[in-house]
Design a protein around this motif. Structure first.
Motif, PDB file in Angstrom:
ATOM      1  N   LYS A  99      -1.036  -4.172  10.846  1.00 33.40           N
ATOM      2  CA  LYS A  99      -0.868  -3.506   9.550  1.00 33.40           C
ATOM      3  C   LYS A  99       0.588  -3.465   9.102  1.00 33.40           C
ATOM      4  O   LYS A  99       0.935  -3.934   8.010  1.00 33.40           O
ATOM      5  CB  LYS A  99      -1.440  -2.086   9.629  1.00 33.40           C
ATOM      6  N   TYR A 119      -9.270  -1.815   2.911  1.00 36.05           N
ATOM      7  CA  TYR A 119      -9.502  -1.135   4.187  1.00 36.05           C
ATOM      8  C   TYR A 119     -10.995  -1.053   4.476  1.00 36.05           C
ATOM      9  O   TYR A 119     -11.831  -1.164   3.577  1.00 36.05           O
ATOM     10  CB  TYR A 119      -8.875   0.252   4.197  1.00 36.05           C
ATOM     11  N   THR A 153      -3.249   3.258   3.477  1.00 31.65           N
ATOM     12  CA  THR A 153      -2.689   1.908   3.321  1.00 31.65           C
ATOM     13  C   THR A 153      -1.400   1.899   2.512  1.00 31.65           C
ATOM     14  O   THR A 153      -0.726   0.861   2.454  1.00 31.65           O
ATOM     15  CB  THR A 153      -3.694   0.967   2.626  1.00 31.65           C
TER      16      THR A 153
END
Length: 248
Positions: A99, A119, A153
Motif C-alpha cells: 500500500k 479497497y 486509503t
C-alpha cells in the motif's frame, strides 16, 4: 524524520488492533511512524498496543483520559506527526503489504498532493465481501455529491498543502477533511488497485445510514456553510448515490 505518519484512532478494538498493526509492520515501505491515539478504551487495547511498542519504536501511543471521538483523536495524531505524508488507518482496518510503496510512488511520479485508492470490504471475520472502485480523480464539487474517498486509503502531502485537520463533528469528519484538502489542492487522484481492506462491522458508527445522512446534512450546512438550496442539491445526489450503491 519518517516519510509517512500513519494516523490511527483506537477505541475498544482489542479484537482487531493486532491485525491492523501487523498490516503496517508488513509494509514493503518501512519509512513510517504509526501514531495510535487511544480514545479511553475500556478493553485491553492499550496493553496490546504497548506490546507492539516494545518490539518496534515506530509504533507510538497517545492515551486520552476521556472519550473525545474520532475527530479529536485523529487531530491529536496529526498535530504530533513528523512525516511528510499523512495517511489514515482505523484500528479495525487493514492495508495490503504494498500500500504505502505503491501510493508514494504514484504521488511522487506525478507530483500529487492528495490521493486515495480502491479497497476491499471484509466482514467481522475477515472474509472478503466486495470491492469498492474509485474514479481517476475527483474535485471539491464532485466530492460534495458523493464521498468516494475511503479514509483507510487517503494520503496527503504536508510539504504541498501543510497539515490539514478534521472538523470537530462526531461523524463524517473524514469527509469534511477531504473537502478542506480539496480547497487547497483542487483535485484528488484515485488509484484503481485495491490497497486496503475495510472491515464492515454491525456496531460501527458508519453502519447507521440514517445518522450518517443527518451528519452529511450537518456537514453541508454547518461546516461547508452551503446555502439551503446548495445543500439540498448536493444532498439529493448523496441520497441517490447511496440508493444506487445498495442496489449493486
Amino acid at each position: 524524520m519518517p516519510k509517512v505518519s500513519i494516523i490511527t484512532p483506537s477505541y475498544d478494538c482489542s479484537n482487531y488492533i493486532s491485525d491492523t498493526i501487523d498490516s503496517v509492520l508488513f509494509q514493503t515501505c518501512t519509512d513510517w511512524e504509526m501514531i495510535i491515539v487511544d480514545d479511553c478504551s475500556s478493553d485491553n487495547s492499550v496493553s496490546v498496543i504497548k506490546s507492539y511498542m516494545e518490539k518496534d519504536s515506530r509504533v507510538k501511543l497517545i492515551q486520552l483520559e476521556e472519550n473525545l471521538g474520532a475527530a479529536v483523536t485523529r487531530n491529536k495524531a496529526i498535530e504530533v506527526a513528523q512525516g511528510r505524508y499523512i495517511a489514515f488507518l482505523d484500528s479495525d482496518d487493514l492495508w495490503e503489504p504494498e500500500k504505502l510503496e505503491t501510493q508514494l510512488s504514484f504521488m511522487q511520479k506525478s507530483d500529487i498532493a492528495f490521493s486515495f485508492s480502491a479497497y476491499h470490504k471484509i466482514d467481522e471475520e475477515g472474509i472478503d465481501i466486495g470491492t469498492v472502485s474509485v474514479p481517476e480523480n475527483v474535485s471539491y464539487h464532485q466530492l460534495l455529491k458523493c464521498c468516494v474517498i475511503g479514509c483507510l486509503t487517503a494520503m496527503y502531502d504536508t510539504h504541498k498543502i501543510g497539515k490539514v485537520y478534521m472538523p470537530l463533528i462526531r461523524k463524517r469528519q473524514d469527509f469534511g477533511l477531504w473537502l478542506r484538502i480539496l480547497k487547497k489542492c483542487g483535485i484528488a487522484y484515485g488509484i484503481a488497485q485495491p490497497l486496503a481492506k475495510y472491515r464492515v462491522r454491525k456496531d460501527s458508527i458508519s453502519s447507521n445510514k440514517l445518522n450518517a445522512a443527518l451528519y452529511n446534512w450537518k456537514l453541508y450546512r454547518e461546516v461547508e456553510n452551503l446555502t439551503l438550496l446548495q445543500a439540498l442539491y448536493y444532498f439529493s445526489h448523496y441520497a441517490i448515490n447511496g440508493v444506487l450503491r445498495t442496489l449493486r
